[in-house]
Write an enzyme that holds these catalytic residues in place. Structure first.
Site, PDB file in Angstrom:
ATOM      1  N   ASN A  87      31.468  44.390  38.917  1.00 45.35           N
ATOM      2  CA  ASN A  87      31.988  43.130  39.440  1.00 45.35           C
ATOM      3  C   ASN A  87      30.889  42.079  39.332  1.00 45.35           C
ATOM      4  OD1 ASN A  87      34.541  44.117  40.177  1.00 45.35           O
ATOM      5  ND2 ASN A  87      33.726  44.957  42.088  1.00 45.35           N
ATOM      6  N   VAL A  96      27.318  42.118  46.611  1.00 45.71           N
ATOM      7  CA  VAL A  96      25.890  42.454  46.705  1.00 45.71           C
ATOM      8  C   VAL A  96      25.222  41.993  45.410  1.00 45.71           C
ATOM      9  CG1 VAL A  96      24.169  44.282  46.993  1.00 45.71           C
ATOM     10  CG2 VAL A  96      26.379  44.468  48.164  1.00 45.71           C
ATOM     11  N   HIS A 100      25.238  46.609  40.208  1.00 48.05           N
ATOM     12  CA  HIS A 100      25.678  47.964  40.531  1.00 48.05           C
ATOM     13  C   HIS A 100      26.931  48.272  39.732  1.00 48.05           C
ATOM     14  CE1 HIS A 100      27.202  45.033  43.449  1.00 48.05           C
ATOM     15  NE2 HIS A 100      28.328  45.747  43.495  1.00 48.05           N
ATOM     16  N   HIS A 102      30.215  50.533  39.514  1.00 50.36           N
ATOM     17  CA  HIS A 102      31.079  51.414  40.305  1.00 50.36           C
ATOM     18  C   HIS A 102      31.603  52.516  39.378  1.00 50.36           C
ATOM     19  CE1 HIS A 102      31.942  48.532  43.765  1.00 50.36           C
ATOM     20  NE2 HIS A 102      31.512  47.673  42.847  1.00 50.36           N
TER      21      HIS A 102
HETATM   22  P1  DGP Z   1      30.904  44.717  44.944  1.00 53.40           P
HETATM   23  O1  DGP Z   1      32.100  44.230  45.717  1.00 53.40           O
HETATM   24  O2  DGP Z   1      31.229  44.985  43.489  1.00 53.40           O
HETATM   25  O3  DGP Z   1      29.701  43.843  45.112  1.00 53.40           O
HETATM   26  O4  DGP Z   1      30.565  46.142  45.552  1.00 53.40           O
HETATM   27  C1  DGP Z   1      29.691  46.344  46.600  1.00 53.40           C
HETATM   28  C2  DGP Z   1      29.977  47.708  47.128  1.00 53.40           C
HETATM   29  O5  DGP Z   1      28.892  48.119  47.924  1.00 53.40           O
HETATM   30  C3  DGP Z   1      31.217  47.806  48.004  1.00 53.40           C
HETATM   31  O6  DGP Z   1      32.177  48.654  47.362  1.00 53.40           O
HETATM   32  C4  DGP Z   1      30.743  48.420  49.309  1.00 53.40           C
HETATM   33  C5  DGP Z   1      29.379  48.926  48.975  1.00 53.40           C
HETATM   34  N1  DGP Z   1      28.409  48.815  50.032  1.00 53.40           N
HETATM   35  C6  DGP Z   1      28.086  47.693  50.717  1.00 53.40           C
HETATM   36  N2  DGP Z   1      27.109  47.941  51.596  1.00 53.40           N
HETATM   37  C7  DGP Z   1      26.802  49.266  51.443  1.00 53.40           C
HETATM   38  C8  DGP Z   1      25.849  50.120  52.080  1.00 53.40           C
HETATM   39  O7  DGP Z   1      25.076  49.729  52.960  1.00 53.40           O
HETATM   40  N3  DGP Z   1      25.835  51.418  51.671  1.00 53.40           N
HETATM   41  C9  DGP Z   1      26.675  51.886  50.702  1.00 53.40           C
HETATM   42  N4  DGP Z   1      26.586  53.188  50.386  1.00 53.40           N
HETATM   43  N5  DGP Z   1      27.567  51.103  50.090  1.00 53.40           N
HETATM   44  C10 DGP Z   1      27.627  49.810  50.462  1.00 53.40           C
END
Ligand code: DGP
Length: 114
Positions: A87, A96, A100, A102
């Site tokens: 994304n 974030v 990353h 997915h």
């Molecule tokens: P996006 O929406 O593509 O930026 O995905 C961010 C993802 O990160 C979302 O699916 C939830 C995940 N996420 C957010 N905070 C944390 C965290 O503190 N730990 C983990 N394991 N995942 C997180």
């Protein structure tokens, strides 16, 4: 990078369920899984999005793709099929600002997404 959530996870300062790591990448389970397999793969180096990483550290992007394929294999979805999603930006819902991928699998993912 200070105040970057995923840099903190990569450094081990914030806990996560890590399923794979190597010199260039860390893979951990998403906090809010959208499929039976939902693992995030990040480069250790900070870059805000996939295009920036491709331009600045292409070997790290290749390492993310390789790690994603290995995660898919380890999760048992390599044969049934899986998706690697980056994304990018507001309309894609990027929340974030540390690139990353997915890794999604374990169900019919549908097309088109979103
Ligand atoms: P996006 O929406 O593509 O930026 O995905 C961010 C993802 O990160 C979302 O699916 C939830 C995940 N996420 C957010 N905070 C944390 C965290 O503190 N730990 C983990 N394991 N995942 C997180």
């Amino acid at each position: 990078v200070a105040d970057c959530l995923f840099c903190s996870i990569a450094a081990g300062d914030i806990p996560a369920t890590v399923v794979r790591e190597d010199d260039l990448t860390v893979a951990f389970r998403d906090l809010d899984p959208q499929a039976p397999t939902h693992v995030l793969v990040i480069p250790r180096v900070h870059a805000p999005d996939v295009g920036t990483l491709a331009a600045s550290e292409p070997e790290a992007l290749v390492a993310v793709a390789r790690a994603a394929a290995e995660v898919a294999r380890a999760e048992g979805v390599a044969d049934s099929g899986w998706r690697l999603v980056f994304n990018t930006g507001r309309d894609a819902g990027q929340s974030v600002a540390h690139v990353h991928g997915h890794v999604l699998g374990g169900r019919d993912l549908g097309w088109p997404p979103g």
